[in-house]
Design a protein around this motif. Structure first.
Motif, short mmCIF file in Angstrom:
data_model
loop_
_atom_site.label_atom_id
_atom_site.label_comp_id
_atom_site.label_asym_id
_atom_site.label_seq_id
_atom_site.Cartn_x
_atom_site.Cartn_y
_atom_site.Cartn_z
N PHE A 169 0.73 -1.29 -0.15
CA PHE A 169 0.07 -0.12 0.14
C PHE A 169 0.72 1.40 0.01
O PHE A 169 0.82 2.34 -0.82
N LEU A 170 1.84 1.33 0.91
CA LEU A 170 2.75 2.45 0.85
C LEU A 170 3.47 2.57 -0.10
O LEU A 170 3.78 3.70 -0.79
N VAL A 171 4.03 1.72 -0.79
CA VAL A 171 4.93 1.54 -2.09
C VAL A 171 3.97 2.15 -3.12
O VAL A 171 4.15 3.11 -3.94
N GLY A 172 2.66 1.56 -3.38
CA GLY A 172 1.63 1.88 -4.19
C GLY A 172 1.35 3.50 -4.18
O GLY A 172 1.36 4.45 -5.27
N PHE A 173 1.24 3.97 -3.06
CA PHE A 173 1.03 5.40 -2.68
C PHE A 173 2.25 6.40 -3.36
O PHE A 173 1.92 7.38 -3.71
N LEU A 174 3.36 5.74 -3.08
CA LEU A 174 4.58 6.63 -3.14
C LEU A 174 4.64 6.69 -4.56
O LEU A 174 5.03 7.81 -5.29
N PHE A 175 4.65 5.64 -5.38
CA PHE A 175 4.80 5.54 -6.88
C PHE A 175 3.59 6.47 -7.49
O PHE A 175 3.94 7.17 -8.34
N ALA A 176 2.35 6.51 -6.81
CA ALA A 176 1.30 7.30 -7.32
C ALA A 176 1.53 8.60 -7.10
O ALA A 176 1.49 9.46 -8.11
N LEU A 177 2.08 9.05 -5.97
CA LEU A 177 2.29 10.53 -5.62
C LEU A 177 3.40 11.11 -6.62
O LEU A 177 3.40 12.10 -6.95
N LEU A 178 4.50 10.19 -6.83
CA LEU A 178 5.78 10.54 -7.63
C LEU A 178 5.51 10.60 -9.15
O LEU A 178 6.22 10.82 -9.94
N LYS A 179 4.04 9.86 -9.45
CA LYS A 179 3.64 9.71 -10.92
C LYS A 179 4.80 8.69 -11.54
O LYS A 179 5.25 9.14 -12.78
N LEU A 180 5.24 7.73 -10.99
CA LEU A 180 6.07 6.79 -11.45
C LEU A 180 5.52 5.42 -12.02
O LEU A 180 4.20 5.32 -11.49
N PRO A 181 5.92 4.86 -13.16
CA PRO A 181 4.99 3.91 -13.54
C PRO A 181 5.14 2.54 -12.55
O PRO A 181 6.19 2.47 -11.72
N ILE A 182 4.17 1.50 -12.64
CA ILE A 182 3.89 0.65 -11.55
C ILE A 182 5.24 -0.28 -11.89
O ILE A 182 5.32 -0.84 -13.01
N PRO A 183 6.00 -0.85 -10.79
CA PRO A 183 7.05 -1.76 -11.01
C PRO A 183 6.58 -3.05 -11.09
O PRO A 183 6.71 -4.01 -10.25
#
Length: 51
Positions: free
Chosen positions: A4-18
């Motif tokens: 959840f935290l990693v997904g939120f961080l990636f969404a916040l930084l507008k990074l592609p999902i790993p």
């Protein structure tokens, strides 16, 4: 919780999902499961051959 935290961080930084593309990911999971089951079937046979 970590996902959840990693997904939120990636969404916040507008990074592609790993993660792999959906189809490749599903095929990979199915492959891992099938090889695991095959290993469970073959292991007793191999143990009997080694005796």
């Amino acid at each position: 919780m970590t996902g959840f935290l990693v997904g939120f961080l990636f969404a916040l930084l507008k990074l592609p999902i790993p993660a792999p593309p959906a189809l490749a990911g599903v095929i990979g999971i199915i492959g891992i499961y099938l090889v695991f089951k095959l290993f469970e079937l073959i292991t007793p046979v191999l143990q009997n051959m080694m005796k």
